[in-house]
Motif scaffolding. Structure first.
Motif, PDB file in Angstrom:
ATOM      1  N   THR A   1       0.847  -1.208   0.000  1.00 11.21           N
ATOM      2  CA  THR A   1       0.000   0.000   0.000  1.00 11.21           C
ATOM      3  C   THR A   1       0.873   1.244   0.000  1.00 11.21           C
ATOM      4  O   THR A   1       2.060   1.182   0.312  1.00 11.21           O
ATOM      5  CB  THR A   1      -0.906   0.048   1.252  1.00 11.21           C
ATOM      6  OG1 THR A   1      -0.097   0.104   2.416  1.00 11.21           O
ATOM      7  CG2 THR A   1      -1.834  -1.151   1.310  1.00 11.21           C
ATOM      8  N   LYS A   2       0.283   2.339  -0.350  1.00  9.59           N
ATOM      9  CA  LYS A   2       0.983   3.618  -0.340  1.00  9.59           C
ATOM     10  C   LYS A   2       0.567   4.400   0.895  1.00  9.59           C
ATOM     11  O   LYS A   2      -0.548   4.232   1.399  1.00  9.59           O
ATOM     12  CB  LYS A   2       0.630   4.435  -1.587  1.00  9.59           C
ATOM     13  CG  LYS A   2       1.041   3.802  -2.880  1.00  9.59           C
ATOM     14  CD  LYS A   2       0.561   4.645  -4.056  1.00  9.59           C
ATOM     15  CE  LYS A   2       0.811   3.902  -5.364  1.00  9.59           C
ATOM     16  NZ  LYS A   2       0.089   4.511  -6.468  1.00  9.59           N
TER      17      LYS A   2
ATOM     18  N   ASN B   1       2.977   3.385   5.065  1.00  6.74           N
ATOM     19  CA  ASN B   1       4.149   2.969   4.290  1.00  6.74           C
ATOM     20  C   ASN B   1       4.829   4.190   3.687  1.00  6.74           C
ATOM     21  O   ASN B   1       4.162   5.058   3.122  1.00  6.74           O
ATOM     22  CB  ASN B   1       3.722   2.031   3.144  1.00  6.74           C
ATOM     23  CG  ASN B   1       3.811   0.575   3.567  1.00  6.74           C
ATOM     24  OD1 ASN B   1       4.209   0.261   4.686  1.00  6.74           O
ATOM     25  ND2 ASN B   1       3.426  -0.300   2.658  1.00  6.74           N
TER      26      ASN B   1
ATOM     27  N   GLU C   1      -3.241   5.751   2.013  1.00  7.99           N
ATOM     28  CA  GLU C   1      -4.343   4.925   1.510  1.00  7.99           C
ATOM     29  C   GLU C   1      -5.122   4.362   2.695  1.00  7.99           C
ATOM     30  O   GLU C   1      -4.559   4.054   3.740  1.00  7.99           O
ATOM     31  CB  GLU C   1      -3.817   3.741   0.692  1.00  7.99           C
ATOM     32  CG  GLU C   1      -3.477   4.073  -0.723  1.00  7.99           C
ATOM     33  CD  GLU C   1      -3.078   2.823  -1.528  1.00  7.99           C
ATOM     34  OE1 GLU C   1      -3.218   1.691  -1.025  1.00  7.99           O
ATOM     35  OE2 GLU C   1      -2.618   2.998  -2.652  1.00  7.99           O
TER      36      GLU C   1
ATOM     37  N   GLY D   1       6.505   4.400   0.998  1.00 10.31           N
ATOM     38  CA  GLY D   1       6.598   4.473  -0.452  1.00 10.31           C
ATOM     39  C   GLY D   1       5.747   3.541  -1.127  1.00 10.31           C
ATOM     40  O   GLY D   1       4.892   3.387  -1.734  1.00 10.31           O
TER      41      GLY D   1
END
Length: 186
Positions: free
Chosen positions: A154-155, A184, A158, A186
């Protein structure tokens, strides 16, 4: 008795005419001053009248706006108090196992009908759900982050979990959607 002299008589007439002319000039000056005072008073009253008219129009607009807001948002406290009822009914339906659904089909159907009617009442009064999905971008205007967690794949920012739906009352947030957000890098 001695007769007045003609010259004295003419002098008296000239003096009387001069006095009369002085009086009429003074009267004209007084009338002009009075006229100017009346014009100034008229202008002041017209200004007050126009201001009173503007104040009345502003008060009318303000009361109309207040009436609309009371109509649209007056029930927000009750609506906010009804949201846990909605949440609990959704949880009850979501927690029923297939076996419970078969055994208590009438009860489950009753809960579904009641939930559907509650949603219809919400809709009738301008209450709409905010239903984010996993993977959507976090929006602080509509979502409340309940936690952050680094989830692989995931970013950052999100939505990774939806804890509770949010609701809008017309154009205002009644309750933000409660979500978990990915942290996260990245």
């Amino acid at each position: 008795m001695a007769e007045p002299k003609n010259d004295d008589f003419l002098d008296d007439i000239e003096q009387a005419e001069a006095e009369e002319q002085a009086i009429s000039e003074e009267e004209i000056l007084n009338e002009d001053a009075e006229l100017e005072a009346l014009r100034a008073e008229r202008d002041a009253l017209q200004d007050k009248f126009m201001r009173a008219l503007a104040d009345a129009e502003n008060a009318r607009k303000r009361s109309e706006k207040d009436r609309r807001e009371a109509e649209n948002y007056g029930g927000s406290k009750l609506a906010r108090d009804m949201l846990p009822v909605y949440d609990n009914m959704k949880r009850a339906l979501g927690s029923a196992t297939d076996e419970q659904k078969q055994v208590s089909a009438a009860l489950i159907e009753g809960i579904q009908l009641t939930l559907r009617e509650l949603v219809n009442v919400f809709s009738k009064h301008g209450i709409t759900p905010i239903t984010p999905e996993v993977g959507d971008k976090f929006d602080p205007q509509q979502h409340e982050a309940m936690f952050e967690a680094p989830v692989p794949g995931t970013k950052a920012g999100e939505i990774i979990q939806v804890s509770a739906e949010g609701f809008m009352l017309h154009d205002r947030i009644l309750r933000p959607a409660q979500v978990g957000v990915s942290s996260n890098p990245g």
